[in-house]
Design an enzyme around this catalytic site. Structure first.
Site, PDB file in Angstrom:
ATOM      1  N   GLN A  26       5.398  12.755  -2.234  1.00  0.00           N
ATOM      2  CA  GLN A  26       5.588  12.473  -3.671  1.00  0.00           C
ATOM      3  C   GLN A  26       4.588  11.441  -4.206  1.00  0.00           C
ATOM      4  O   GLN A  26       4.110  11.565  -5.324  1.00  0.00           O
ATOM      5  CB  GLN A  26       7.031  12.154  -4.040  1.00  0.00           C
ATOM      6  CG  GLN A  26       7.744  11.114  -3.254  1.00  0.00           C
ATOM      7  CD  GLN A  26       8.844  10.429  -4.076  1.00  0.00           C
ATOM      8  OE1 GLN A  26       9.127  10.822  -5.208  1.00  0.00           O
ATOM      9  NE2 GLN A  26       9.437   9.385  -3.521  1.00  0.00           N
TER      10      GLN A  26
ATOM     11  N   GLY B 178       1.569  11.041  -2.993  1.00  0.00           N
ATOM     12  CA  GLY B 178       0.329  11.825  -2.996  1.00  0.00           C
ATOM     13  C   GLY B 178       0.182  12.617  -4.281  1.00  0.00           C
ATOM     14  O   GLY B 178      -0.900  12.688  -4.881  1.00  0.00           O
TER      15      GLY B 178
ATOM     16  N   ARG C 189      12.995   6.479   7.009  1.00  0.00           N
ATOM     17  CA  ARG C 189      14.185   6.174   7.798  1.00  0.00           C
ATOM     18  C   ARG C 189      15.130   7.380   7.766  1.00  0.00           C
ATOM     19  O   ARG C 189      15.477   7.875   6.714  1.00  0.00           O
ATOM     20  CB  ARG C 189      14.886   4.956   7.199  1.00  0.00           C
ATOM     21  CG  ARG C 189      15.920   4.356   8.121  1.00  0.00           C
ATOM     22  CD  ARG C 189      16.843   3.457   7.347  1.00  0.00           C
ATOM     23  NE  ARG C 189      16.186   2.245   6.907  1.00  0.00           N
ATOM     24  CZ  ARG C 189      16.267   1.080   7.561  1.00  0.00           C
ATOM     25  NH1 ARG C 189      16.953   0.985   8.659  1.00  0.00           N
ATOM     26  NH2 ARG C 189      15.662   0.018   7.087  1.00  0.00           N
TER      27      ARG C 189
ATOM     28  N   ASP D  16       4.797  -4.845  -6.099  1.00  0.00           N
ATOM     29  CA  ASP D  16       5.646  -6.024  -6.295  1.00  0.00           C
ATOM     30  C   ASP D  16       5.029  -6.944  -7.359  1.00  0.00           C
ATOM     31  O   ASP D  16       5.726  -7.492  -8.207  1.00  0.00           O
ATOM     32  CB  ASP D  16       5.792  -6.768  -4.958  1.00  0.00           C
ATOM     33  CG  ASP D  16       6.114  -5.794  -3.835  1.00  0.00           C
ATOM     34  OD1 ASP D  16       7.156  -5.153  -3.915  1.00  0.00           O
ATOM     35  OD2 ASP D  16       5.289  -5.636  -2.913  1.00  0.00           O
TER      36      ASP D  16
ATOM     37  N   HIS E 134       6.060  -6.877   2.091  1.00  0.00           N
ATOM     38  CA  HIS E 134       6.574  -5.919   1.102  1.00  0.00           C
ATOM     39  C   HIS E 134       7.983  -5.520   1.534  1.00  0.00           C
ATOM     40  O   HIS E 134       8.188  -4.509   2.209  1.00  0.00           O
ATOM     41  CB  HIS E 134       5.676  -4.683   0.997  1.00  0.00           C
ATOM     42  CG  HIS E 134       6.313  -3.619   0.143  1.00  0.00           C
ATOM     43  ND1 HIS E 134       6.520  -3.778  -1.207  1.00  0.00           N
ATOM     44  CD2 HIS E 134       6.854  -2.420   0.448  1.00  0.00           C
ATOM     45  CE1 HIS E 134       7.135  -2.719  -1.687  1.00  0.00           C
ATOM     46  NE2 HIS E 134       7.358  -1.876  -0.698  1.00  0.00           N
TER      47      HIS E 134
HETATM   48  N1  LIG Z   1       4.102  -0.426  -0.193  1.00  0.00           N
HETATM   49  C1  LIG Z   1       4.796  -0.010  -1.248  1.00  0.00           C
HETATM   50  O1  LIG Z   1       4.871  -0.731  -2.268  1.00  0.00           O
HETATM   51  C2  LIG Z   1       5.507   1.297  -1.261  1.00  0.00           C
HETATM   52  C3  LIG Z   1       5.570   2.084  -0.134  1.00  0.00           C
HETATM   53  N2  LIG Z   1       6.225   3.291  -0.149  1.00  0.00           N
HETATM   54  C4  LIG Z   1       6.203   4.061   1.106  1.00  0.00           C
HETATM   55  O2  LIG Z   1       5.204   5.070   1.025  1.00  0.00           O
HETATM   56  C5  LIG Z   1       5.483   6.096   1.962  1.00  0.00           C
HETATM   57  C6  LIG Z   1       5.307   7.469   1.346  1.00  0.00           C
HETATM   58  O3  LIG Z   1       6.231   7.653   0.304  1.00  0.00           O
HETATM   59  P1  LIG Z   1       6.454   9.101  -0.374  1.00  0.00           P
HETATM   60  O4  LIG Z   1       5.156   9.727  -0.730  1.00  0.00           O
HETATM   61  O5  LIG Z   1       7.471   8.908  -1.408  1.00  0.00           O
HETATM   62  O6  LIG Z   1       7.091   9.884   0.849  1.00  0.00           O
HETATM   63  P2  LIG Z   1       7.199  11.465   1.063  1.00  0.00           P
HETATM   64  O7  LIG Z   1       8.181  11.647   2.175  1.00  0.00           O
HETATM   65  O8  LIG Z   1       7.379  12.185  -0.232  1.00  0.00           O
HETATM   66  O9  LIG Z   1       5.749  11.837   1.593  1.00  0.00           O
HETATM   67  C7  LIG Z   1       5.241  11.374   2.792  1.00  0.00           C
HETATM   68  C8  LIG Z   1       4.313  12.428   3.328  1.00  0.00           C
HETATM   69  O10 LIG Z   1       3.680  11.895   4.480  1.00  0.00           O
HETATM   70  C9  LIG Z   1       3.555  12.926   5.430  1.00  0.00           C
HETATM   71  N3  LIG Z   1       3.364  12.313   6.732  1.00  0.00           N
HETATM   72  C10 LIG Z   1       4.277  11.774   7.565  1.00  0.00           C
HETATM   73  N4  LIG Z   1       3.703  11.352   8.701  1.00  0.00           N
HETATM   74  C11 LIG Z   1       2.394  11.611   8.582  1.00  0.00           C
HETATM   75  C12 LIG Z   1       1.286  11.423   9.437  1.00  0.00           C
HETATM   76  N5  LIG Z   1       1.443  10.899  10.648  1.00  0.00           N
HETATM   77  N6  LIG Z   1       0.065  11.799   8.992  1.00  0.00           N
HETATM   78  C13 LIG Z   1      -0.070  12.365   7.765  1.00  0.00           C
HETATM   79  N7  LIG Z   1       0.943  12.594   6.930  1.00  0.00           N
HETATM   80  C14 LIG Z   1       2.154  12.221   7.333  1.00  0.00           C
HETATM   81  C15 LIG Z   1       4.838  13.740   5.287  1.00  0.00           C
HETATM   82  O11 LIG Z   1       4.690  15.049   5.793  1.00  0.00           O
HETATM   83  C16 LIG Z   1       5.043  13.699   3.772  1.00  0.00           C
HETATM   84  O12 LIG Z   1       4.448  14.820   3.124  1.00  0.00           O
HETATM   85  C17 LIG Z   1       6.912   5.801   2.468  1.00  0.00           C
HETATM   86  O13 LIG Z   1       6.790   5.132   3.709  1.00  0.00           O
HETATM   87  C18 LIG Z   1       7.458   4.851   1.418  1.00  0.00           C
HETATM   88  O14 LIG Z   1       8.483   4.030   1.946  1.00  0.00           O
HETATM   89  C19 LIG Z   1       6.797   3.778  -1.288  1.00  0.00           C
HETATM   90  C20 LIG Z   1       6.758   3.038  -2.440  1.00  0.00           C
HETATM   91  C21 LIG Z   1       6.144   1.752  -2.507  1.00  0.00           C
HETATM   92  O1  LIG Z   2      11.964   0.879  -1.184  1.00  0.00           O
HETATM   93  C1  LIG Z   2      11.331   1.887  -0.836  1.00  0.00           C
HETATM   94  O2  LIG Z   2      11.633   2.650   0.113  1.00  0.00           O
HETATM   95  C2  LIG Z   2      10.060   2.195  -1.564  1.00  0.00           C
HETATM   96  C3  LIG Z   2       9.311   0.958  -1.767  1.00  0.00           C
HETATM   97  O3  LIG Z   2       8.738   0.408  -0.864  1.00  0.00           O
HETATM   98  C4  LIG Z   2       9.350   0.349  -3.092  1.00  0.00           C
HETATM   99  O4  LIG Z   2       9.704   1.000  -4.082  1.00  0.00           O
HETATM  100  O5  LIG Z   2       9.007  -0.839  -3.175  1.00  0.00           O
END
Ligand SMILES: NC(=O)C1=CN([C@@H]2O[C@H](COP(=O)(O)OP(=O)(O)OC[C@H]3O[C@@H](n4cnc5c(N)ncnc54)[C@H](O)[C@@H]3O)[C@@H](O)[C@H]2O)C=CC1
Ligand SMILES: O=C([O-])CC(=O)C(=O)O
Length: 330
Positions: free
Chosen positions: A16, A18, A95, A162, A190
């Site tokens: 999502q 991406g 998770r 953040d 984070h």
């Molecule tokens: N640092 C921050 O502020 C934030 C971090 N996140 C994190 O970002 C990450 C992604 O979030 P979303 O896109 O919503 O998740 P999502 O589950 O929609 O997409 C993640 C994608 O990564 C792929 N994936 C998993 N392992 C992989 C690997 N080893 N190599 C390549 N692709 C792989 C999955 O197949 C999936 O398509 C999560 O860990 C989420 O917690 C989300 C929001 C804020």
């Molecule tokens: O809380 C989560 O899993 C996603 C995230 O990192 C954020 O929105 O800050």
């Protein structure tokens, strides 16, 4: 003369975040409106994920972005990261039911060890790496430790979401527009332990936001919990974690790193150089300025007792996470 394209690798490209990120990169929001890009997209080696990635690439094609000079789909980081100038590590293991924090750390440690090694082997020696996938700071630490031939300073974690959340909350409270607030920062991990800090924030005409708001109780009882738990609040409201705002923050982070902040502060999770007593190498959110593709931690800020407690608390959590994956990094 037209610039040579830059190679941007994105992992988790069919996820999502991406879906909110790739179109903006191809539109020139990441590296500039005169900078062609080649997208190198990594997804897991799974038919459904690879098919979804193909669909996203079809849509990218259908936008006919003038700056999109090429794109490719990968299931192997050794090809996805080849000659990458920028690597956005978004894909991570979420998770699952019954998974403890320790299991999550371990599952992600495997991914970021492999990806760190691949970056070490094949990416540009100047690659700028941003880790978005959670737990972002520790994942960035693992990738950095797995890439001993790349400069440690090239590995960063995303605290910009953040930072942006903190800016908006302070703007709403004070009535000062976001565009007129400077010198905001967020310290640490984070996670809900992060310390969002507007003590140094000023308006365009130099007025202190802390003085304008003048409400320490709001800081402690409303602002800090709101920013710290915003990710969970979004999940509760949307039924899915933040995606467009996370993608936006990733764009902000890398654009500022590459193109500079013109003296403005921002927040990046970067390997500590020992500043503010944070042990060297810990990937920690600091106030930074950027220039000529390099960031500098803002020095000399006063840390009062309350702030020190908060900083110690978020550092403690990061050190526990680091200890939890130490056996995987030997
Ligand atoms: N640092 C921050 O502020 C934030 C971090 N996140 C994190 O970002 C990450 C992604 O979030 P979303 O896109 O919503 O998740 P999502 O589950 O929609 O997409 C993640 C994608 O990564 C792929 N994936 C998993 N392992 C992989 C690997 N080893 N190599 C390549 N692709 C792989 C999955 O197949 C999936 O398509 C999560 O860990 C989420 O917690 C989300 C929001 C804020
Ligand atoms: O809380 C989560 O899993 C996603 C995230 O990192 C954020 O929105 O800050």
């Amino acid at each position: 003369m037209a610039k040579n394209p830059m190679r941007v690798a994105v992992t988790g490209a069919a996820g999502q975040i991406g879906y909110s990120l790739l179109f903006r990169i191809a539109n020139g929001d990441l590296l500039g409106k005169d900078q062609p890009v080649i997208l190198q997209l990594l997804e897991i080696d799974n038919e459904k994920a690879q098919k979804a990635l193909k669909g996203v690439m079809m849509e990218l094609e259908d936008c006919a972005f003038p700056l999109l000079a090429g794109m490719s789909a990968h299931s192997d980081p050794m090809t996805a990261f080849k000659d990458a100038d920028v690597a956005l590590l978004v894909g991570a293991r979420p998770r699952g039911p019954g998974m403890e924090r320790k299991d999550l750390l371990e599952a992600n440690a495997q991914i970021f060890t492999v990806q760190g090694k691949a970056l070490d082997a094949v990416a540009s020696r100047n690659v700028k790496v941003l880790v978005v996938g959670n737990p972002a700071n520790t994942n960035a630490y693992i990738a950095m430790k797995s890439a001993p031939n790349l400069p440690a300073k090239n590995f960063t974690a995303m605290l910009r979401l953040d930072h942006n959340r903190a800016l908006s909350q302070v703007a709403i409270k004070s009535g000062v527009p976001v565009s007129q607030i400077h010198k905001m920062c967020v310290w640490g991990n984070h996670s809900p332990t992060m310390y969002a800090d507007y003590r140094f924030a000023v308006t365009d005409d130099g007025k202190s936001l802390k003085d304008l708001i003048n409400d320490e109780q709001w800081n402690r009882d409303t602002f800090l919990p709101t920013v710290g738990k915003r990710g969970a609040a979004i999940i509760d409201a949307r039924g899915a974690s933040s995606a467009a705002s996370a993608a936006n923050a990733a764009i902000d982070h890398v654009r500022d790193w590459v193109l500079g902040t013109n003296g403005e502060w921002t927040t990046m999770g970067v390997p500590s150089d020992g500043s503010y007593g944070i042990p060297e190498g810990v990937i920690f959110g600091f106030p930074v300025t950027t220039e000529n593709g390099e960031y500098k931690i803002v020095q000399g800020l006063a840390v009062d007792e309350f702030s020190q407690e908060r900083i110690n608390n978020t550092l403690k959590e990061l050190e526990e996470e680091r200890a939890g994956v130490a056996h995987l990094l030997k």
